[in-house]
Design a protein around this motif. Sequence first.
Motif, PDB file in Angstrom:
ATOM      1  N   PHE A 401       0.866  -1.173   0.000  1.00  0.00           N
ATOM      2  CA  PHE A 401       0.000   0.000   0.000  1.00  0.00           C
ATOM      3  C   PHE A 401       0.899   1.218   0.000  1.00  0.00           C
ATOM      4  N   HIS A 402       0.316   2.375  -0.178  1.00  0.00           N
ATOM      5  CA  HIS A 402       1.080   3.616  -0.162  1.00  0.00           C
ATOM      6  C   HIS A 402       0.723   4.419   1.081  1.00  0.00           C
ATOM      7  N   ARG A 403       1.616   5.284   1.462  1.00  0.00           N
ATOM      8  CA  ARG A 403       1.409   6.034   2.703  1.00  0.00           C
ATOM      9  C   ARG A 403       0.102   6.815   2.701  1.00  0.00           C
ATOM     10  N   TYR A 404      -0.275   7.335   1.558  1.00  0.00           N
ATOM     11  CA  TYR A 404      -1.475   8.171   1.550  1.00  0.00           C
ATOM     12  C   TYR A 404      -2.754   7.368   1.752  1.00  0.00           C
ATOM     13  N   TYR A 405      -2.690   6.031   1.669  1.00  0.00           N
ATOM     14  CA  TYR A 405      -3.860   5.216   1.995  1.00  0.00           C
ATOM     15  C   TYR A 405      -4.250   5.378   3.466  1.00  0.00           C
ATOM     16  N   LEU A 406      -3.299   5.770   4.313  1.00  0.00           N
ATOM     17  CA  LEU A 406      -3.586   5.919   5.738  1.00  0.00           C
ATOM     18  C   LEU A 406      -4.617   7.001   6.011  1.00  0.00           C
ATOM     19  N   GLU A 407      -4.917   7.812   5.027  1.00  0.00           N
ATOM     20  CA  GLU A 407      -5.961   8.825   5.216  1.00  0.00           C
ATOM     21  C   GLU A 407      -7.292   8.194   5.614  1.00  0.00           C
ATOM     22  N   MET A 408      -7.514   6.941   5.218  1.00  0.00           N
ATOM     23  CA  MET A 408      -8.766   6.271   5.572  1.00  0.00           C
ATOM     24  C   MET A 408      -8.906   6.078   7.085  1.00  0.00           C
ATOM     25  N   MET A 409      -7.795   6.035   7.809  1.00  0.00           N
ATOM     26  CA  MET A 409      -7.845   5.877   9.260  1.00  0.00           C
ATOM     27  C   MET A 409      -8.172   7.191   9.968  1.00  0.00           C
ATOM     28  N   ALA A 410      -7.907   8.304   9.314  1.00  0.00           N
ATOM     29  CA  ALA A 410      -7.918   9.599   9.985  1.00  0.00           C
ATOM     30  C   ALA A 410      -9.257   9.958  10.623  1.00  0.00           C
ATOM     31  N   PRO A 411     -10.419   9.775   9.963  1.00  0.00           N
ATOM     32  CA  PRO A 411     -11.678  10.162  10.615  1.00  0.00           C
ATOM     33  C   PRO A 411     -11.941   9.404  11.914  1.00  0.00           C
ATOM     34  N   ALA A 412     -11.662   8.101  11.922  1.00  0.00           N
ATOM     35  CA  ALA A 412     -11.914   7.313  13.129  1.00  0.00           C
ATOM     36  C   ALA A 412     -10.968   7.708  14.253  1.00  0.00           C
ATOM     37  N   ILE A 413      -9.690   7.932  13.925  1.00  0.00           N
ATOM     38  CA  ILE A 413      -8.752   8.386  14.952  1.00  0.00           C
ATOM     39  C   ILE A 413      -9.219   9.713  15.532  1.00  0.00           C
ATOM     40  N   ALA A 414      -9.596  10.638  14.676  1.00  0.00           N
ATOM     41  CA  ALA A 414     -10.022  11.961  15.133  1.00  0.00           C
ATOM     42  C   ALA A 414     -11.282  11.869  15.989  1.00  0.00           C
ATOM     43  N   ALA A 415     -12.264  11.076  15.555  1.00  0.00           N
ATOM     44  CA  ALA A 415     -13.509  10.950  16.314  1.00  0.00           C
ATOM     45  C   ALA A 415     -13.272  10.347  17.686  1.00  0.00           C
ATOM     46  N   LEU A 416     -12.421   9.318  17.758  1.00  0.00           N
ATOM     47  CA  LEU A 416     -12.170   8.657  19.039  1.00  0.00           C
ATOM     48  C   LEU A 416     -11.306   9.516  19.955  1.00  0.00           C
ATOM     49  N   VAL A 417     -10.390  10.304  19.396  1.00  0.00           N
ATOM     50  CA  VAL A 417      -9.632  11.240  20.220  1.00  0.00           C
ATOM     51  C   VAL A 417     -10.577  12.273  20.822  1.00  0.00           C
ATOM     52  N   GLY A 418     -11.479  12.812  20.012  1.00  0.00           N
ATOM     53  CA  GLY A 418     -12.438  13.790  20.521  1.00  0.00           C
ATOM     54  C   GLY A 418     -13.345  13.207  21.584  1.00  0.00           C
ATOM     55  N   ALA A 419     -13.950  12.054  21.297  1.00  0.00           N
ATOM     56  CA  ALA A 419     -14.858  11.426  22.259  1.00  0.00           C
ATOM     57  C   ALA A 419     -14.109  10.987  23.511  1.00  0.00           C
ATOM     58  N   GLY A 420     -12.912  10.443  23.333  1.00  0.00           N
ATOM     59  CA  GLY A 420     -12.145   9.968  24.477  1.00  0.00           C
ATOM     60  C   GLY A 420     -11.693  11.094  25.388  1.00  0.00           C
ATOM     61  N   LEU A 421     -11.184  12.183  24.809  1.00  0.00           N
ATOM     62  CA  LEU A 421     -10.760  13.304  25.638  1.00  0.00           C
ATOM     63  C   LEU A 421     -11.941  13.930  26.362  1.00  0.00           C
ATOM     64  N   ALA A 422     -13.091  13.989  25.705  1.00  0.00           N
ATOM     65  CA  ALA A 422     -14.282  14.511  26.374  1.00  0.00           C
ATOM     66  C   ALA A 422     -14.675  13.634  27.560  1.00  0.00           C
ATOM     67  N   ALA A 423     -14.595  12.313  27.381  1.00  0.00           N
ATOM     68  CA  ALA A 423     -14.918  11.394  28.474  1.00  0.00           C
ATOM     69  C   ALA A 423     -13.915  11.521  29.614  1.00  0.00           C
ATOM     70  N   MET A 424     -12.627  11.628  29.270  1.00  0.00           N
ATOM     71  CA  MET A 424     -11.606  11.766  30.313  1.00  0.00           C
ATOM     72  C   MET A 424     -11.715  13.112  31.026  1.00  0.00           C
ATOM     73  N   TRP A 425     -12.107  14.136  30.293  1.00  0.00           N
ATOM     74  CA  TRP A 425     -12.314  15.455  30.896  1.00  0.00           C
ATOM     75  C   TRP A 425     -13.421  15.400  31.939  1.00  0.00           C
ATOM     76  N   GLU A 426     -14.487  14.706  31.641  1.00  0.00           N
ATOM     77  CA  GLU A 426     -15.565  14.543  32.614  1.00  0.00           C
ATOM     78  C   GLU A 426     -15.090  13.760  33.840  1.00  0.00           C
ATOM     79  N   SER A 427     -14.198  12.804  33.632  1.00  0.00           N
ATOM     80  CA  SER A 427     -13.723  11.991  34.744  1.00  0.00           C
ATOM     81  C   SER A 427     -12.903  12.798  35.746  1.00  0.00           C
ATOM     82  N   THR A 428     -12.327  13.927  35.319  1.00  0.00           N
ATOM     83  CA  THR A 428     -11.512  14.719  36.245  1.00  0.00           C
ATOM     84  C   THR A 428     -12.354  15.326  37.356  1.00  0.00           C
ATOM     85  N   ARG A 429     -13.673  15.387  37.180  1.00  0.00           N
ATOM     86  CA  ARG A 429     -14.542  15.966  38.217  1.00  0.00           C
ATOM     87  C   ARG A 429     -14.894  14.955  39.306  1.00  0.00           C
TER      88      ARG A 429
END
Length: 681
Positions: A401-429
Amino acid sequence: DPILLHTHTPMPTTTRSRLLHALALIGILLVAVFLHFYRLDQEGYANLYYAAAVKSMLTSWHNFFFVSFDSNGFVAVDKPPLGLWIQAASALLFGFSGWSLLFPQALAGVLSVALLYHLVRRVFGPMAALIAALVLALTPISIAANRNNTMDSLLVFTSLLAAWAVSLAAHKGQLRWLLVCAVFVGLGFNIKMLQAFLVLPAFYLIYLIAPPIAWWKRIAHLAVATVVLAVVSLAWVVAVDLTPADQRPFVGSSTDNTVTELIIGHNGLARLIPTRGGRAGGGQADGPNLQPPPASASGQDGAGVNPLPLAPNGPGPGVDGNPPANDGGAPGRGNETGDPGLFRLFNEQLAGQATWLLPLALIGLLVAVARRPPATQLHALTLWGAWLIPQIIFFSMASLFHRYYLEMMAPAIAALVGAGLAAMWESTRRGFPRNLILPAALLLAAATEIYVLAAFPTWSIWLSPIILGATLIAALGLLLARPLPHTHTPTQSVAFLVGVFALLVAPAIWSLTPVLAVGDSGLPYASPDLLERPKSTGAPNVDRLVDYLAAGRTDETYLLATLNAMTAAPVILATGEPVMALGGFSGRDNILTADQLAQKISAGDVRFFLLPAQRERQSDLTRWVADNCATVQASLWQSEATVGLQPPPPGPDAGGNGNQLRPPAPAGPGGPQQLYDCGGS
């Protein structure tokens, strides 16, 4: 409420917070627009293979439908049609230029950021959505690929549209939304073939577990959607394969002149299974007519593959319209992706492209699920997790495969980083020990980035201390501040923002590199080494060659014949005239026999041939031309600019620090080209 509808808002949103949120979103979208469109015209035609095909496609509806590489319909591009159709439509609307060819991909990249924001916000709230959108906007390989005429950004956008549709289908249990999803995935198949199906496990799984209908209805709906998916995906394939071979172009990079074999072979099994003594890429023809001798240790894919004229930043050809990628991990060769294995995504070739925050995404997925979220959020986490994990497995183990195929992973990584950080932020309380999760996750993510930067000493020496220092400050701020009931202190909020932005510094710098420097035309990637490469002058100057051909041409159909498409592409772009690529893209396709070529010459179809000059590098077909046609003195058709237009030689390791395989100078594999005149044959 739909599966992607946020129904749990813990606190009312004030007018001030809504305004800040809107301003933040506008700022992120402006960043995305800047990274995608600023100095986009500096890329020229980018990948000359695809650009030449679009120019040929605009000459007739026949060429348009069959995605013919040349305007006389001799051989087709080795990709499905939709991405190139969209580029052709853009060229028709704005005029044929490099910018018009790149515009659809850049626009799709910006729209993907906005669409991901929408999908994440409706489930996890505005903070998670803003983080997800920013992470996607700063994913380096997305910027590099979206500023090119490779079609992956269009595939990502259609996949996100499919995710939107399947989410509605899963909530409502309604077949029509599932069919919309199937249509979008089918359209994605007509952009990048089987690569579009990498998201299917996520879509099938979410519809099996989420809809409020009986299980047998879910299976029945999926069966109907699968039929629709097959129809949309294969409609063009069937149309081409049922068309008599003498009424359409040869299917490039296929072994039997069918798109079906192209899907299964060159664009299918060849990606997974190493062939030819460890080299990925079976699906290129290996028959006697055009099979060059074995490549030398330089990594070239055989004689005649490297064209005579190339832009200084243009890679030599290989599969996929690009240079050879991972060549079985052989040392000293063009190893673009590294050896298959568990930690491949963190090697120096790939980690800087899309996986800076991959560990944080996986941690975020685990933390968010462990919090026992409401069903809407759990289903969305399942969707993004099932999108990401199969791709981690594929890209870790795939042969080619070529490096630019990794773009297919990007939306899921971004969504899970956003959701995960939001969940961890709530846990700090919630006090000890839950308040340790977010600081620990930030520090682990920082350690990952420092590990990636270690392969780039010049940048690591100052970037790593910044990332580590800022993350330590953020972690201490989160731990030492005492939360108020049901809220966070200003110190915590500032510390959280510092931690998030610290982790985005390196990806942002990598994303800027293809903007500030000319990106790689054939194998787009992001890396500081782009800043050190010679500036491109765009498509090579073939004016003198074209003038000589035009002066000697009488009524021949083809202006020129070459061994491979990459040698032909600059001439097509310069003239718009038919140029015959005898062996398709790579020079390996068995399209004609020597006898059939002789008949075409006798019939006046073609007169001039630009072929490898070295006898030992010639195939049976090109040797026939050399034996039966007259050579043309180089001084008559070569200009100094054309002769000297060769990329720099490869570095000591083509995979290191984002470096990649370059075509050799004229004395390298394939050697110089020779112009032959068969007018007297």
